[in-house]
Design a protein around this motif. Sequence first.
Motif, PDB file in Angstrom:
ATOM      1  N   VAL A   8      58.247  45.538  33.192  1.00 37.01           N
ATOM      2  CA  VAL A   8      57.170  44.636  33.594  1.00 37.01           C
ATOM      3  C   VAL A   8      56.008  44.761  32.604  1.00 37.01           C
ATOM      4  CG1 VAL A   8      55.536  44.055  35.426  1.00 37.01           C
ATOM      5  CG2 VAL A   8      57.848  44.868  36.009  1.00 37.01           C
ATOM      6  N   LEU A   9      55.669  43.665  31.962  1.00 39.60           N
ATOM      7  CA  LEU A   9      54.516  43.629  31.063  1.00 39.60           C
ATOM      8  C   LEU A   9      53.256  43.426  31.891  1.00 39.60           C
ATOM      9  CD1 LEU A   9      55.955  41.306  28.269  1.00 39.60           C
ATOM     10  CD2 LEU A   9      56.028  43.810  28.393  1.00 39.60           C
ATOM     11  N   VAL A  10      52.166  44.092  31.502  1.00 41.28           N
ATOM     12  CA  VAL A  10      50.921  44.006  32.266  1.00 41.28           C
ATOM     13  C   VAL A  10      49.731  43.803  31.336  1.00 41.28           C
ATOM     14  CG1 VAL A  10      51.741  45.418  34.209  1.00 41.28           C
ATOM     15  CG2 VAL A  10      50.647  46.533  32.261  1.00 41.28           C
ATOM     16  N   ASP A  11      48.649  43.265  31.913  1.00 45.62           N
ATOM     17  CA  ASP A  11      47.401  43.173  31.154  1.00 45.62           C
ATOM     18  C   ASP A  11      46.577  44.437  31.399  1.00 45.62           C
ATOM     19  OD1 ASP A  11      46.054  42.899  33.623  1.00 45.62           O
ATOM     20  OD2 ASP A  11      45.835  40.722  33.420  1.00 45.62           O
ATOM     21  N   ARG A  12      45.419  44.509  30.762  1.00 38.88           N
ATOM     22  CA  ARG A  12      44.589  45.722  30.862  1.00 38.88           C
ATOM     23  C   ARG A  12      44.092  45.987  32.275  1.00 38.88           C
ATOM     24  NH1 ARG A  12      43.572  48.257  26.420  1.00 38.88           N
ATOM     25  NH2 ARG A  12      43.716  47.261  24.407  1.00 38.88           N
ATOM     26  N   ASP A  13      44.069  44.951  33.105  1.00 37.81           N
ATOM     27  CA  ASP A  13      43.617  45.108  34.483  1.00 37.81           C
ATOM     28  C   ASP A  13      44.767  45.414  35.440  1.00 37.81           C
ATOM     29  OD1 ASP A  13      40.902  44.606  33.858  1.00 37.81           O
ATOM     30  OD2 ASP A  13      41.323  42.451  33.821  1.00 37.81           O
ATOM     31  N   GLY A  14      45.981  45.550  34.897  1.00 39.08           N
ATOM     32  CA  GLY A  14      47.114  45.930  35.733  1.00 39.08           C
ATOM     33  C   GLY A  14      47.809  44.791  36.441  1.00 39.08           C
ATOM     34  N   HIS A  15      47.601  43.565  35.973  1.00 42.88           N
ATOM     35  CA  HIS A  15      48.296  42.410  36.546  1.00 42.88           C
ATOM     36  C   HIS A  15      49.550  42.110  35.734  1.00 42.88           C
ATOM     37  CE1 HIS A  15      44.111  41.824  37.981  1.00 42.88           C
ATOM     38  NE2 HIS A  15      44.765  41.576  39.105  1.00 42.88           N
ATOM     39  N   ALA A  16      50.615  41.756  36.413  1.00 45.54           N
ATOM     40  CA  ALA A  16      51.877  41.454  35.739  1.00 45.54           C
ATOM     41  C   ALA A  16      51.747  40.194  34.891  1.00 45.54           C
ATOM     42  CB  ALA A  16      52.989  41.288  36.771  1.00 45.54           C
ATOM     43  N   LEU A  17      52.324  40.245  33.704  1.00 41.96           N
ATOM     44  CA  LEU A  17      52.321  39.101  32.793  1.00 41.96           C
ATOM     45  C   LEU A  17      53.718  38.510  32.633  1.00 41.96           C
ATOM     46  CD1 LEU A  17      50.088  40.565  29.935  1.00 41.96           C
ATOM     47  CD2 LEU A  17      49.414  38.899  31.681  1.00 41.96           C
ATOM     48  N   PRO A 185      48.418  54.212  48.028  1.00 44.90           N
ATOM     49  CA  PRO A 185      49.123  53.191  47.245  1.00 44.90           C
ATOM     50  C   PRO A 185      48.263  51.964  46.974  1.00 44.90           C
ATOM     51  CG  PRO A 185      50.533  54.048  48.986  1.00 44.90           C
ATOM     52  CD  PRO A 185      49.165  54.615  49.224  1.00 44.90           C
ATOM     53  N   ALA A 186      47.227  51.751  47.792  1.00 41.77           N
ATOM     54  CA  ALA A 186      46.321  50.624  47.566  1.00 41.77           C
ATOM     55  C   ALA A 186      45.546  50.773  46.261  1.00 41.77           C
ATOM     56  CB  ALA A 186      45.348  50.498  48.731  1.00 41.77           C
ATOM     57  N   ALA A 187      45.497  52.019  45.719  1.00 42.12           N
ATOM     58  CA  ALA A 187      44.791  52.260  44.463  1.00 42.12           C
ATOM     59  C   ALA A 187      45.636  51.920  43.229  1.00 42.12           C
ATOM     60  CB  ALA A 187      44.351  53.723  44.394  1.00 42.12           C
ATOM     61  N   LEU A 188      46.909  51.611  43.448  1.00 41.52           N
ATOM     62  CA  LEU A 188      47.779  51.239  42.330  1.00 41.52           C
ATOM     63  C   LEU A 188      47.329  49.916  41.711  1.00 41.52           C
ATOM     64  CD1 LEU A 188      51.299  52.030  43.821  1.00 41.52           C
ATOM     65  CD2 LEU A 188      50.331  53.069  41.743  1.00 41.52           C
ATOM     66  N   PRO A 189      47.539  49.746  40.420  1.00 39.63           N
ATOM     67  CA  PRO A 189      47.291  48.441  39.810  1.00 39.63           C
ATOM     68  C   PRO A 189      48.146  47.366  40.500  1.00 39.63           C
ATOM     69  CG  PRO A 189      47.729  50.125  38.147  1.00 39.63           C
ATOM     70  CD  PRO A 189      48.024  50.737  39.466  1.00 39.63           C
ATOM     71  N   ALA A 190      47.680  46.133  40.467  1.00 42.18           N
ATOM     72  CA  ALA A 190      48.350  45.053  41.194  1.00 42.18           C
ATOM     73  C   ALA A 190      49.826  44.948  40.870  1.00 42.18           C
ATOM     74  CB  ALA A 190      47.649  43.725  40.888  1.00 42.18           C
ATOM     75  N   ALA A 191      50.205  45.092  39.610  1.00 41.70           N
ATOM     76  CA  ALA A 191      51.609  44.944  39.212  1.00 41.70           C
ATOM     77  C   ALA A 191      52.491  46.045  39.779  1.00 41.70           C
ATOM     78  CB  ALA A 191      51.724  44.924  37.688  1.00 41.70           C
TER      79      ALA A 191
END
Length: 194
Positions: A8-17, A185-191
């Motif tokens: 899974v590729l992600v951006d710096r904010d932890g969102h999946a790309l 687990p809520a502290a995990l990045p979105a992706a």
Amino acid sequence: MTTEEHVVLVDRDGHALGTAPKSSVHGRETPLHLAFSSYVFDQEGRVLLTRRADHKITWPGVWTNSCCGHPLPGEALDRAVVRRLSYELGLSVEGADLMLPSFSYRAAMANGIVEHELCPVYRVMVDSPVAPNPEEVGETRWMPWKEFEEGTRNGLLAISPWCKEQVPLLTDLGSDPLTWQPASPAALPAAARP
């Protein structure tokens, strides 16, 4: 016929790309992607160290934490930890405790190959023997956490760059790894959230 594993590729904010074949994401221009690190402990508080197999693309033959890997697209990180511990070390574990939900690093080898990962860190407790898979692991060793932490801090142990960055952050959680309080687990990045 087997299909190639994707990460899974992600951006710096932890969102999946999106995703990319695993074979394409470890080179000189490695994109930020989702991974995990895990530290396996026994009931005495000893940590399981592994020496990466000599044919690995990144940091071959280097000592590191117990197990690292990548979740499959859509796979929960804690399940990926359990899956890889079974594959790499023959360990059957119930689950993994999230310790460092937002750890990230970038490291380059002398030959220019780069690791660039959003890499939450997990603790796993075991009471069964290890059966290393030679495709992944060259050697294993149990070490008291205090000895490992001190050796890392003092530069006496040669370990992977991600492990070197993770150990002080884990030590900040307390001197006894068996009493570290898991993160939400809520502290995990979105992706990385299931």
